[in-house]
Scaffold this active site. Structure first.
Site, PDB file in Angstrom:
ATOM      1  N   HIS A  62      51.792  40.253  55.636  1.00  0.00           N
ATOM      2  CA  HIS A  62      52.068  40.577  57.306  1.00  0.00           C
ATOM      3  C   HIS A  62      51.218  41.717  56.653  1.00  0.00           C
ATOM      4  CE1 HIS A  62      54.953  42.434  60.078  1.00  0.00           C
ATOM      5  NE2 HIS A  62      54.259  42.165  60.614  1.00  0.00           N
TER       6      HIS A  62
ATOM      7  N   ASP B 152      56.979  45.138  61.880  1.00  0.00           N
ATOM      8  CA  ASP B 152      57.211  44.660  63.483  1.00  0.00           C
ATOM      9  C   ASP B 152      58.228  46.066  63.628  1.00  0.00           C
ATOM     10  OD1 ASP B 152      56.005  42.848  63.644  1.00  0.00           O
ATOM     11  OD2 ASP B 152      57.013  41.243  62.359  1.00  0.00           O
TER      12      ASP B 152
ATOM     13  N   HIS C  71      59.319  41.903  69.885  1.00  0.00           N
ATOM     14  CA  HIS C  71      59.249  42.618  69.595  1.00  0.00           C
ATOM     15  C   HIS C  71      58.049  43.304  69.552  1.00  0.00           C
ATOM     16  CE1 HIS C  71      57.216  39.871  66.758  1.00  0.00           C
ATOM     17  NE2 HIS C  71      56.605  40.010  66.106  1.00  0.00           N
TER      18      HIS C  71
ATOM     19  N   HIS D 297      54.253  44.138  67.336  1.00  0.00           N
ATOM     20  CA  HIS D 297      53.098  44.060  65.683  1.00  0.00           C
ATOM     21  C   HIS D 297      52.697  45.240  66.240  1.00  0.00           C
ATOM     22  CE1 HIS D 297      51.689  42.532  62.336  1.00  0.00           C
ATOM     23  NE2 HIS D 297      49.942  43.010  62.944  1.00  0.00           N
TER      24      HIS D 297
END
Length: 268
Positions: A161, A165, A240, A242
């Site tokens: 990642h 998030d 959500h 990011h």
């Protein structure tokens, strides 16, 4: 031999006639003032006493002297009162000037204090505005991180990642974490609708998976200003936000976004 009385102009005047003439002569001398020089001392003294007593000259001189003293005393008193009045007027004028000067000085000081207060208030307002502009915020107010930085998994092409998030229901307000300029606003592939900002300190922040965007490239934004709404566009498993922190606007220049926010005073 018998004697006879002479008649005519050679007749001697009688005693009564001579006495009358003497009285008449004395009266004439008294009228002309000669009696003072030729009469006897006793007669002259009587005449002077009579003249002074009958004319009242001594009394007139005494009255004139008393009146003059009274007038002089009154004039002196009036002058004294005038001097006192002049001194009182001068004192009152000096006091009035002193009061006016004191009032003017007090007014000047009050105006200076008011001006200083206004300037201090203006400085405080500018400082507060600078603090607001320089302050950093969470990109979604009151949110929490659901997926951490460098988390691994098949969802990311790089294998990890590149950001974090934040929990955000679809349509939640997304704000600029700090003041900056929009350098990208549009479709970002796996990021879906995304916005990239160049921050005031030269770093970059990215906001992905937006349902809508409210800014355009080149636009300046302030800290905490809404730039879009959260969503689930692009490579996303649900609504959500990011969020990334970068050293450049390009993918692959990422840095720890939580550490970045904490370095700017944001509690994450």
């Amino acid at each position: 031999m018998a004697f006879t009385r002479a008649t005519g102009k050679h007749r001697a005047p009688s005693r009564l006639t001579r006495r009358s003439a003497q009285v008449a002569g004395i009266a004439a001398l008294a009228t002309t003032g000669v009696i003072g020089g030729v009469s006897s001392p006793a007669l002259a003294a009587d005449s002077e006493a009579l003249t002074a007593g009958s004319t009242g000259l001594t009394q007139a001189v005494a009255i004139d002297s008393t009146l003059a003293d009274q007038i002089a005393a009154q004039a002196k008193a009036q002058q004294h009162q005038a001097d006192l009045a002049a001194k009182a007027e001068a004192k009152a004028e000096a006091e009035a000037k002193a009061r006016a000067k004191a009032e003017a000085e007090a007014k000047r000081k009050a105006e200076a204090r008011a001006k200083e207060a206004r300037e201090a208030e203006a400085r405080a307002a500018r400082a507060a505005e600078r603090a607001r502009l320089n302050a950093f915020h969470l990109p979604v107010a009151g949110s929490q991180v659901t997926t951490g930085y460098k988390s691994g998994g098949a969802l990311w092409s790089s294998g990890s990642h590149s950001g974090v998030d934040f929990r955000a229901a679809s349509g939640s307000s997304v704000v600029a974490v700090g003041a900056g300029t929009v350098v990208e606003a549009g479709w970002g592939g796996a990021y879906g609708n995304n916005i990239v900002l160049r921050m005031a300190d030269g770093t970059y922040t990215q906001y992905g998976h937006l349902s809508s965007m409210g800014v355009s490239v080149g636009q300046s934004v302030t800290s905490g200003q809404q730039i879009g709404l959260s969503g689930s566009t692009g490579n996303s498993t649900g609504p959500h936000l990011h969020f990334e922190a970068r050293t450049t606007p390009e993918y692959g220049s990422d840095m720890d976004p939580v550490a970045y926010l904490r370095a700017h005073g944001v509690q994450v």
